[in-house]
Write a protein that holds these residues in place. Structure first.
Motif, PDB file in Angstrom:
ATOM      1  N   THR A  26      -6.918  -3.719 -14.004  1.00 51.53           N
ATOM      2  CA  THR A  26      -5.961  -4.005 -12.919  1.00 51.53           C
ATOM      3  C   THR A  26      -6.111  -3.027 -11.863  1.00 51.53           C
ATOM      4  O   THR A  26      -6.023  -2.009 -12.430  1.00 51.53           O
ATOM      5  CB  THR A  26      -4.580  -4.198 -13.715  1.00 51.53           C
ATOM      6  N   PRO A  27      -6.112  -3.247 -10.725  1.00 47.92           N
ATOM      7  CA  PRO A  27      -6.186  -2.320  -9.550  1.00 47.92           C
ATOM      8  C   PRO A  27      -4.629  -1.607  -9.234  1.00 47.92           C
ATOM      9  O   PRO A  27      -4.376  -1.722  -8.200  1.00 47.92           O
ATOM     10  CB  PRO A  27      -6.653  -3.099  -8.336  1.00 47.92           C
ATOM     11  N   PHE A  51     -11.007   1.692  -7.775  1.00 51.96           N
ATOM     12  CA  PHE A  51      -9.929   0.870  -7.177  1.00 51.96           C
ATOM     13  C   PHE A  51      -9.174   1.483  -6.140  1.00 51.96           C
ATOM     14  O   PHE A  51      -9.051   2.895  -6.243  1.00 51.96           O
ATOM     15  CB  PHE A  51      -9.076   0.176  -8.217  1.00 51.96           C
ATOM     16  N   GLY A  52      -8.466   0.936  -5.345  1.00 50.09           N
ATOM     17  CA  GLY A  52      -7.559   1.378  -4.575  1.00 50.09           C
ATOM     18  C   GLY A  52      -6.550   0.529  -3.817  1.00 50.09           C
ATOM     19  O   GLY A  52      -6.648  -0.888  -4.007  1.00 50.09           O
ATOM     20  N   SER A  53      -5.505   0.641  -3.253  1.00 48.61           N
ATOM     21  CA  SER A  53      -4.578   0.187  -2.612  1.00 48.61           C
ATOM     22  C   SER A  53      -3.798   0.600  -1.540  1.00 48.61           C
ATOM     23  O   SER A  53      -3.679   1.723  -1.668  1.00 48.61           O
ATOM     24  CB  SER A  53      -3.473  -0.596  -3.900  1.00 48.61           C
ATOM     25  N   VAL A  54      -3.081  -0.259  -0.671  1.00 46.55           N
ATOM     26  CA  VAL A  54      -2.354   0.136   0.507  1.00 46.55           C
ATOM     27  C   VAL A  54      -1.287  -1.039   0.324  1.00 46.55           C
ATOM     28  O   VAL A  54      -1.489  -2.045   0.236  1.00 46.55           O
ATOM     29  CB  VAL A  54      -2.853   0.319   1.595  1.00 46.55           C
ATOM     30  N   SER A  78       6.867  -7.412   3.312  1.00 45.55           N
ATOM     31  CA  SER A  78       6.267  -6.443   2.368  1.00 45.55           C
ATOM     32  C   SER A  78       4.798  -6.706   2.352  1.00 45.55           C
ATOM     33  O   SER A  78       4.512  -7.642   1.174  1.00 45.55           O
ATOM     34  CB  SER A  78       7.033  -6.183   1.152  1.00 45.55           C
ATOM     35  N   PRO A  79       3.778  -6.320   2.908  1.00 40.33           N
ATOM     36  CA  PRO A  79       2.248  -6.665   2.613  1.00 40.33           C
ATOM     37  C   PRO A  79       1.751  -5.590   1.837  1.00 40.33           C
ATOM     38  O   PRO A  79       1.968  -4.642   1.605  1.00 40.33           O
ATOM     39  CB  PRO A  79       1.710  -6.684   3.986  1.00 40.33           C
ATOM     40  N   LYS A  80       0.570  -6.154   1.155  1.00 40.66           N
ATOM     41  CA  LYS A  80      -0.317  -5.198   0.403  1.00 40.66           C
ATOM     42  C   LYS A  80      -1.693  -5.817   0.278  1.00 40.66           C
ATOM     43  O   LYS A  80      -2.049  -7.002   0.541  1.00 40.66           O
ATOM     44  CB  LYS A  80       0.157  -5.074  -0.877  1.00 40.66           C
ATOM     45  N   LEU A  81      -2.603  -4.809  -0.023  1.00 43.97           N
ATOM     46  CA  LEU A  81      -4.034  -5.072  -0.212  1.00 43.97           C
ATOM     47  C   LEU A  81      -4.438  -4.072  -1.413  1.00 43.97           C
ATOM     48  O   LEU A  81      -4.371  -3.045  -1.106  1.00 43.97           O
ATOM     49  CB  LEU A  81      -4.971  -4.937   1.130  1.00 43.97           C
ATOM     50  N   ALA A  82      -4.951  -4.755  -2.509  1.00 47.87           N
ATOM     51  CA  ALA A  82      -5.741  -3.947  -3.582  1.00 47.87           C
ATOM     52  C   ALA A  82      -7.131  -4.508  -3.573  1.00 47.87           C
ATOM     53  O   ALA A  82      -7.315  -5.668  -3.682  1.00 47.87           O
ATOM     54  CB  ALA A  82      -4.970  -4.254  -4.619  1.00 47.87           C
ATOM     55  N   VAL A  83      -7.880  -3.444  -3.969  1.00 51.02           N
ATOM     56  CA  VAL A  83      -9.338  -3.833  -4.314  1.00 51.02           C
ATOM     57  C   VAL A  83      -9.758  -3.224  -5.556  1.00 51.02           C
ATOM     58  O   VAL A  83      -9.483  -1.870  -5.859  1.00 51.02           O
ATOM     59  CB  VAL A  83     -10.201  -3.369  -3.041  1.00 51.02           C
ATOM     60  N   MET A  84     -10.740  -3.739  -6.257  1.00 50.39           N
ATOM     61  CA  MET A  84     -11.231  -2.868  -7.396  1.00 50.39           C
ATOM     62  C   MET A  84     -13.050  -3.444  -7.599  1.00 50.39           C
ATOM     63  O   MET A  84     -13.095  -4.553  -7.277  1.00 50.39           O
ATOM     64  CB  MET A  84     -10.487  -3.393  -8.656  1.00 50.39           C
ATOM     65  N   TYR A  85     -13.632  -2.329  -7.743  1.00 49.79           N
ATOM     66  CA  TYR A  85     -15.233  -2.729  -7.867  1.00 49.79           C
ATOM     67  C   TYR A  85     -15.671  -2.219  -8.920  1.00 49.79           C
ATOM     68  O   TYR A  85     -15.472  -0.794  -9.359  1.00 49.79           O
ATOM     69  CB  TYR A  85     -15.845  -1.985  -6.417  1.00 49.79           C
ATOM     70  N   LYS A 120     -17.303  -8.434 -10.666  1.00 51.29           N
ATOM     71  CA  LYS A 120     -17.600  -7.005 -10.144  1.00 51.29           C
ATOM     72  C   LYS A 120     -16.726  -6.737  -9.160  1.00 51.29           C
ATOM     73  O   LYS A 120     -16.159  -5.411  -9.120  1.00 51.29           O
ATOM     74  CB  LYS A 120     -18.958  -6.936  -9.678  1.00 51.29           C
ATOM     75  N   LEU A 121     -16.349  -7.408  -8.413  1.00 50.53           N
ATOM     76  CA  LEU A 121     -15.317  -7.285  -7.032  1.00 50.53           C
ATOM     77  C   LEU A 121     -14.192  -7.907  -7.283  1.00 50.53           C
ATOM     78  O   LEU A 121     -14.099  -9.189  -7.135  1.00 50.53           O
ATOM     79  CB  LEU A 121     -15.851  -7.511  -5.769  1.00 50.53           C
ATOM     80  N   THR A 122     -12.858  -7.358  -6.976  1.00 54.18           N
ATOM     81  CA  THR A 122     -11.638  -8.019  -7.203  1.00 54.18           C
ATOM     82  C   THR A 122     -10.812  -7.553  -5.725  1.00 54.18           C
ATOM     83  O   THR A 122     -10.625  -6.601  -5.646  1.00 54.18           O
ATOM     84  CB  THR A 122     -10.816  -7.744  -8.313  1.00 54.18           C
ATOM     85  N   ILE A 123     -10.443  -8.663  -5.104  1.00 53.98           N
ATOM     86  CA  ILE A 123      -9.618  -8.362  -3.970  1.00 53.98           C
ATOM     87  C   ILE A 123      -8.367  -9.174  -3.981  1.00 53.98           C
ATOM     88  O   ILE A 123      -8.397 -10.295  -4.183  1.00 53.98           O
ATOM     89  CB  ILE A 123     -10.545  -8.641  -2.634  1.00 53.98           C
ATOM     90  N   ILE A 124      -7.388  -8.244  -3.871  1.00 50.62           N
ATOM     91  CA  ILE A 124      -5.900  -8.831  -4.091  1.00 50.62           C
ATOM     92  C   ILE A 124      -4.937  -8.721  -2.845  1.00 50.62           C
ATOM     93  O   ILE A 124      -4.577  -7.528  -2.691  1.00 50.62           O
ATOM     94  CB  ILE A 124      -5.098  -8.310  -5.244  1.00 50.62           C
ATOM     95  N   PRO A 125      -4.937  -9.652  -1.846  1.00 51.01           N
ATOM     96  CA  PRO A 125      -4.073  -9.326  -0.590  1.00 51.01           C
ATOM     97  C   PRO A 125      -2.509 -10.020  -1.059  1.00 51.01           C
ATOM     98  O   PRO A 125      -2.804 -11.040  -1.740  1.00 51.01           O
ATOM     99  CB  PRO A 125      -4.655  -9.915   0.583  1.00 51.01           C
ATOM    100  N   GLY A 126      -1.491  -9.780  -0.459  1.00 49.70           N
ATOM    101  CA  GLY A 126      -0.361 -10.228  -0.735  1.00 49.70           C
ATOM    102  C   GLY A 126       0.779  -9.872   0.209  1.00 49.70           C
ATOM    103  O   GLY A 126       0.564  -9.269   0.940  1.00 49.70           O
ATOM    104  N   VAL A 127       1.719 -10.823   0.223  1.00 47.65           N
ATOM    105  CA  VAL A 127       2.743 -10.655   1.349  1.00 47.65           C
ATOM    106  C   VAL A 127       4.310 -11.133   0.862  1.00 47.65           C
ATOM    107  O   VAL A 127       4.111 -12.016   0.185  1.00 47.65           O
ATOM    108  CB  VAL A 127       2.470 -11.132   2.601  1.00 47.65           C
ATOM    109  N   ARG A 128       5.246 -10.632   0.921  1.00 47.13           N
ATOM    110  CA  ARG A 128       6.542 -10.989   0.596  1.00 47.13           C
ATOM    111  C   ARG A 128       7.530 -10.732   1.801  1.00 47.13           C
ATOM    112  O   ARG A 128       7.497  -9.849   2.539  1.00 47.13           O
ATOM    113  CB  ARG A 128       7.115 -10.318  -0.630  1.00 47.13           C
ATOM    114  N   VAL A 129       8.267 -11.799   1.950  1.00 47.06           N
ATOM    115  CA  VAL A 129       9.398 -11.882   3.166  1.00 47.06           C
ATOM    116  C   VAL A 129      10.724 -11.933   2.250  1.00 47.06           C
ATOM    117  O   VAL A 129      10.821 -12.858   1.374  1.00 47.06           O
ATOM    118  CB  VAL A 129       8.998 -12.740   4.227  1.00 47.06           C
ATOM    119  N   ASP A 130      11.623 -11.227   2.621  1.00 51.51           N
ATOM    120  CA  ASP A 130      12.799 -11.307   1.848  1.00 51.51           C
ATOM    121  C   ASP A 130      14.110 -11.162   3.075  1.00 51.51           C
ATOM    122  O   ASP A 130      13.878 -10.282   4.010  1.00 51.51           O
ATOM    123  CB  ASP A 130      13.103 -10.129   1.073  1.00 51.51           C
TER     124      ASP A 130
END
Length: 690
Positions: free
Chosen positions: A62-63, A466-469, A450-457, A418-428
């Protein structure tokens, strides 16, 4: 930062390295990552399935920094409070209240010790968000025995799926199910458990009944009771208030229907009760004034699940819930003219989400999670005077209503495992409305994305990076907008800005099998993070609004989880080193925990059902605080444990757990706690499943 702090940190890093060094030397790089089921890897917590971070995956893949505790972890802890369960997780601390009456939490330096509840940390029970705010009271009122699983997701990236404002992270509790006790063909099971600990004369008992009256219906009932006196610290002093008195109930059922039993309707109801005399505060204005507090905490939920016959496009989950955390205070002699006061939070919640799976070409797989949430909260604080007059809430506990609505979408794109890319966004969107006794009628509304982007390789089968912002916005709550210093004052802050968090994480994982034997395994996950929070909300100084924004704060640190397991031997290490500063003044923040290393070494005799081991908790001095009086010294605490599970014969189903906590009777205080820790205590618990 002083040299002494870095010397402590070097020692903590060295301790962690000792666990890892041997594994790195002789590992065979050609071994595939997973072992067969039942092998050493199956014993490792980093190999457990995580269900709270999107698509189900093992923790090490899990990234994000995430830790999952299972039923055996919960039982082994013999915990008096849920905070006892979480202390060994890197970056997580129990903070707050003046007793075991409720728990507050701190994750990565976010989480206060005054209000104890903190909306920067989302706490959920079976998907129901729990929230409570009262000076020097815990945020969560519950019993560890009710749960079979706890997952802690650290960092703001958790906000996407769970709610705006989780600047620190999310703690998810999952209650037990009847299926946890019913083996194939069983219609009824009964589990009895009791325990005792010497230091506080603590007594605990629970009864669990699981019934399967029909092939597609499971029913569960749980009752627990807990009684404990004030405990003694390592120097022999009685710590007041550390007593605990509680009773709790859980009723839960699940009904599966449809041709393939792909539809499920489930419901649960739990109630936690406590009524005891406590000391309001050990310091400051009220000295050792006693107060009688009765706590009545209810969580009820009805859920529906439908996998649409295994459809890739639709896998629906929906639930509605009601929760009420209520504290009644009597004998409040420190409040002139007030004989009774009540503090309550009622919430009504609804959530619906769907998971879709897509095959994108020969090597790509995709998941899409979309959902809607609604949350309505009523905060009340009626008070009764000696003359029998009922008045509205106190100035520092304003009454009011909060409506919050959210929508979220998160995708997971996986390429060739091998590569996992997880973009997401939330509006409240939130809407705060003042209640009785508040001298303004102004409604405050906020909207945030609230946006995010996570990547794992996976570089190899053994090494991944892995890394995320993530950018997360926490909007003010009722307490922060409408609190003021006195009933006649108007120093509330209607213009309080939402907190904005920019979080960056990088990390790496190591998975080695066949290190010393063909059936052992090493797992390591390291995470470095930096969290920049602007408009941090805190209490104002004299003459200022009760809550103010303080500009810029920065939190940063590293967390390391490492494990080794063979057929018998197992070892775990958890390390957290965290800093936090006010970027305007340059002063350190008071909510930063001490650097801490937790080590566990044990051995399993599987054929005899015996597990025994040692756990050490080591913390450095914490001198990096803005308030010198809050400094704490470092410590090292040693604990022993032994478990025996009868494997066959007339005693089959019997579990005996023995433990010695604080073996050397060390006098110490965890940095974010308001009480000295418990001295040496012997624990025993017996459980039998029929």
């Amino acid at each position: 930062m002083g040299g002494s702090v870095w010397r402590h940190r070097a020692a903590l890093l060295a301790g962690t390295a000792c666990l890892l060094a041997a594994g790195a030397v002789e590992a065979q790089p050609t071994h595939p990552k997973p072992l067969t089921e039942g092998g050493a890897a199956a014993q490792l917590s980093l190999g457990r399935i995580v269900v709270s971070a999107g698509a189900e995956k093992v923790a090490i893949d899990t990234p994000q920094a995430v830790t999952a505790l299972d039923q055996d972890d919960i039982d082994q802890a013999q915990a008096t409070t849920v905070g006892d369960l979480l202390e060994a997780i890197p970056g997580v601390s129990a903070v707050g209240g003046v007793s075991a009456l409720g728990q507050g939490f701190n994750i990565r330096g976010l989480g206060t010790g005054l209000a104890d509840s903190d909306s920067r940390i989302l706490t959920q029970i079976d998907g129901v968000t729990k929230f409570y705010e009262q000076y020097r009271m815990g945020a969560l009122f519950t019993e560890p025995e009710l749960y079979k699983r706890v997952e802690v997701l650290r960092g703001p990236a958790s906000s996407t799926l769970y709610g705006a404002g989780a600047l620190a992270g999310v703690i998810n509790f999952t209650t037990k199910d009847a299926s946890d006790f019913l083996t194939e063909g069983d219609r009824f099971a009964l589990r009895l458990r009791g325990g005792y600990e010497t230091n506080s004369n603590g007594r605990f008992g629970s009864a669990i009944a699981a019934v399967k009256p029909a092939g597609n219906l499971d029913l569960l009932a749980v009752y627990t009771t807990r009684r404990a006196d004030h405990y003694e610290s390592g120097d022999g002093r009685t710590v007041i208030p550390s007593n605990a008195t509680s009773d709790s109930y859980l009723v839960k059922g699940r009904y599966n229907f449809g041709g393939d039993k792909g539809h499920s309707l489930w419901a649960s109801y739990q109630n936690w009760l406590s009524d005891s005399v406590q000391i309001y505060d050990q310091a400051e204005a009220f000295g050792t004034t006693p107060v009688r507090r009765k706590v009545d905490d209810v969580t009820s939920v009805i859920g529906y699940e439908n996998d649409f016959g295994g459809s890739k496009l639709f896998d629906l989950k929906a639930q509605i819930s009601f929760a009420n955390s209520k504290v009644e205070q009597r004998e409040t002699t420190f409040l002139p003219g007030v004989t009774y006061s009540e503090f309550s939070y009622k919430t009504r919640q609804a959530r619906i989400e769907n998971t879709s799976r897509f095959d994108i070409g020969p090597d790509w797989t995709g998941f899409l999670f979309v959902g809607l949430q609604a949350y309505q909260q009523e905060r009340r604080n009626p008070r009764t005077t000696a003359a029998g007059t009922i008045t509205p809430g106190a100035a520092t506990h304003p009454e009011g209503d909060m409506d919050k609505y959210g929508a979220f979408a998160q995708a997971e794109l996986i390429w060739s495992d091998k590569l996992t890319i997880i973009p997401g966004v939330r509006v409240d969107k939130t809407r705060l409305k003042p209640g009785a006794g508040v001298t303004t009628r102004t409604v405050v509304e906020d909207t945030a994305a609230s946006p995010k982007l996570a990547v794992m390789y996976a570089i190899t089968d053994q090494v991944s990076v892995f890394g995320s912002v993530a950018r997360t916005v926490r909007m003010p709550v009722l307490d922060e907008i409408y609190s003021r210093t006195s009933a006649a004052a108007s120093n509330f802050n209607l213009n309080l800005k939402p907190e904005e968090s920019d979080n960056f994480e990088v990390g790496a994982t190591l998975s080695l099998d066949g290190v010393f034997t063909p059936r052992d395994a090493v797992r390591v996950k390291a995470t470095a993070f930096r969290n920049d929070v602007s408009n941090l909300i805190t209490r104002g100084t004299a003459g200022a609004p009760y809550f103010v924004n303080v500009g810029e704060s920065r939190f940063g640190g590293i967390e390391i989880e490492a494990e080794y397991a063979s057929r018998g031997l197992f070892a775990r290490a958890g390390l957290a080193m965290i800093d936090g500063d006010n970027q305007i003044t340059g002063l350190p923040l008071n909510t930063i925990p001490a650097d801490e290393l937790d080590l566990t070494v044990g051995y399993r005799l599987a054929e005899r059902g015996i597990t025994l081991g040692w756990r050490g908790e080591f913390a450095a001095d914490q001198e990096e605080v803005a308030t010198p009086s809050l400094r704490t010294g470092g410590y090292g605490v040693h604990n022993l444990f032994l478990t025996w599970k009868a494997q066959e014969g007339t005693l089959e189903g019997l579990e005996v757990r023995l433990a010695v906590d604080n073996l050397l009777d060390k006098q110490f205080r965890r940095h974010l706690s308001s009480l000295d820790a418990e001295g040496r205590t012997f624990k025993v618990s017996l459980a039998r499943t029929f």
